[in-house]
Design an enzyme around this catalytic site. Sequence first.
Site, mmCIF file in Angstrom:
data_model
loop_
_atom_site.group_PDB
_atom_site.id
_atom_site.type_symbol
_atom_site.label_atom_id
_atom_site.label_comp_id
_atom_site.label_asym_id
_atom_site.label_seq_id
_atom_site.Cartn_x
_atom_site.Cartn_y
_atom_site.Cartn_z
ATOM 1 C CG ASP A 104 -0.347 -0.177 2.544
ATOM 2 O OD1 ASP A 104 0.890 -0.395 2.625
ATOM 3 O OD2 ASP A 104 -1.079 -0.112 3.546
ATOM 4 C CG ASP A 107 5.785 5.999 6.786
ATOM 5 O OD1 ASP A 107 6.299 7.092 6.504
ATOM 6 O OD2 ASP A 107 5.247 5.782 7.885
ATOM 7 C CE LYS A 135 2.645 8.923 4.772
ATOM 8 N NZ LYS A 135 2.356 8.640 6.197
HETATM 9 P P1 IMP Z 1 6.941 1.516 6.959
HETATM 10 O O1 IMP Z 1 7.368 0.188 7.511
HETATM 11 O O2 IMP Z 1 7.266 2.647 7.903
HETATM 12 O O3 IMP Z 1 7.415 1.796 5.559
HETATM 13 O O4 IMP Z 1 5.362 1.516 6.976
HETATM 14 C C1 IMP Z 1 4.652 0.787 6.084
HETATM 15 C C2 IMP Z 1 3.275 0.481 6.628
HETATM 16 O O5 IMP Z 1 2.804 1.468 7.535
HETATM 17 C C3 IMP Z 1 2.301 0.497 5.475
HETATM 18 O O6 IMP Z 1 2.187 -0.783 4.903
HETATM 19 C C4 IMP Z 1 1.026 0.971 6.110
HETATM 20 O O7 IMP Z 1 0.278 -0.117 6.581
HETATM 21 C C5 IMP Z 1 1.467 1.815 7.279
HETATM 22 N N1 IMP Z 1 1.397 3.271 6.991
HETATM 23 C C6 IMP Z 1 2.419 4.108 6.690
HETATM 24 N N2 IMP Z 1 1.999 5.374 6.497
HETATM 25 C C7 IMP Z 1 0.652 5.337 6.665
HETATM 26 C C8 IMP Z 1 -0.381 6.350 6.580
HETATM 27 O O8 IMP Z 1 -0.175 7.543 6.312
HETATM 28 N N3 IMP Z 1 -1.644 5.906 6.823
HETATM 29 C C9 IMP Z 1 -1.958 4.610 7.127
HETATM 30 N N4 IMP Z 1 -1.030 3.645 7.205
HETATM 31 C C10 IMP Z 1 0.262 3.999 6.985
HETATM 32 MG MG MG Z 2 0.548 -2.165 5.133
#
Ligand code: IMP
Ligand code: MG
Length: 180
Positions: A104, A107, A135
């Site tokens: 999805d 981040d 992002k």
């Molecule tokens: P990461 O491990 O920090 O890259 O985060 C990835 C996961 O965090 C994604 O698969 C989402 O499920 C969740 N996530 C990151 N940003 C958002 C947001 O703005 N809204 C909702 N879920 C988010």
């Molecule tokens: Mg996710």
Amino acid sequence: MAKTIQIKDKKFSLSIPEHEIQKAVNQVAHQITVDYTGKTPLFIVVLNGAFMFAADLMKAINFPCEISFVKFSSYRGTTSSGMLNETAGLNESVEGRDVIIVEDIVDTGITIEGVINSLKAQGTKSIAVAAFLQKPEALQREVTVDYVALKIPNNFIVGYGLDYDGYGRNLKDIYTVVNE
Ligand code: IMP
Ligand code: MG
């Protein structure tokens, strides 16, 4: 003024309407088609957040491929916990396969890095990442995101599969949190 909605204690305002989402998803489907026609890749969808992106993406892909699902958890509320737990895994072998991970949002990159490492360890032939959103300002890991539908600023969003504490996944548009 943009449409606003309330989810639990937070207000969100409409930031990416459905037609922009669909256009961007179709562009990703086209790029993947150019790169993978003739390769029969295995798409691995990261649940729960990627379910809506995956459904629209796969409807726009018209060459032979397989689709499977994995589930991890790393998020609580609006900030990442930084911890990754695999809660459901693959039934099929990924050995020797061209894999496309469908996520999805990238981040911090911690989740996708974990998924990539776990698949690599299982002997994949190649791995690409297709993310609905990224992002770029939040990235903390050196991961390559091969296909991105839309790049967004470092604000919390909901909709199109993404949730705030479990709510908002069913929204067909993307909404950004309003900081009051
Ligand atoms: P990461 O491990 O920090 O890259 O985060 C990835 C996961 O965090 C994604 O698969 C989402 O499920 C969740 N996530 C990151 N940003 C958002 C947001 O703005 N809204 C909702 N879920 C988010
Ligand atoms: Mg996710």
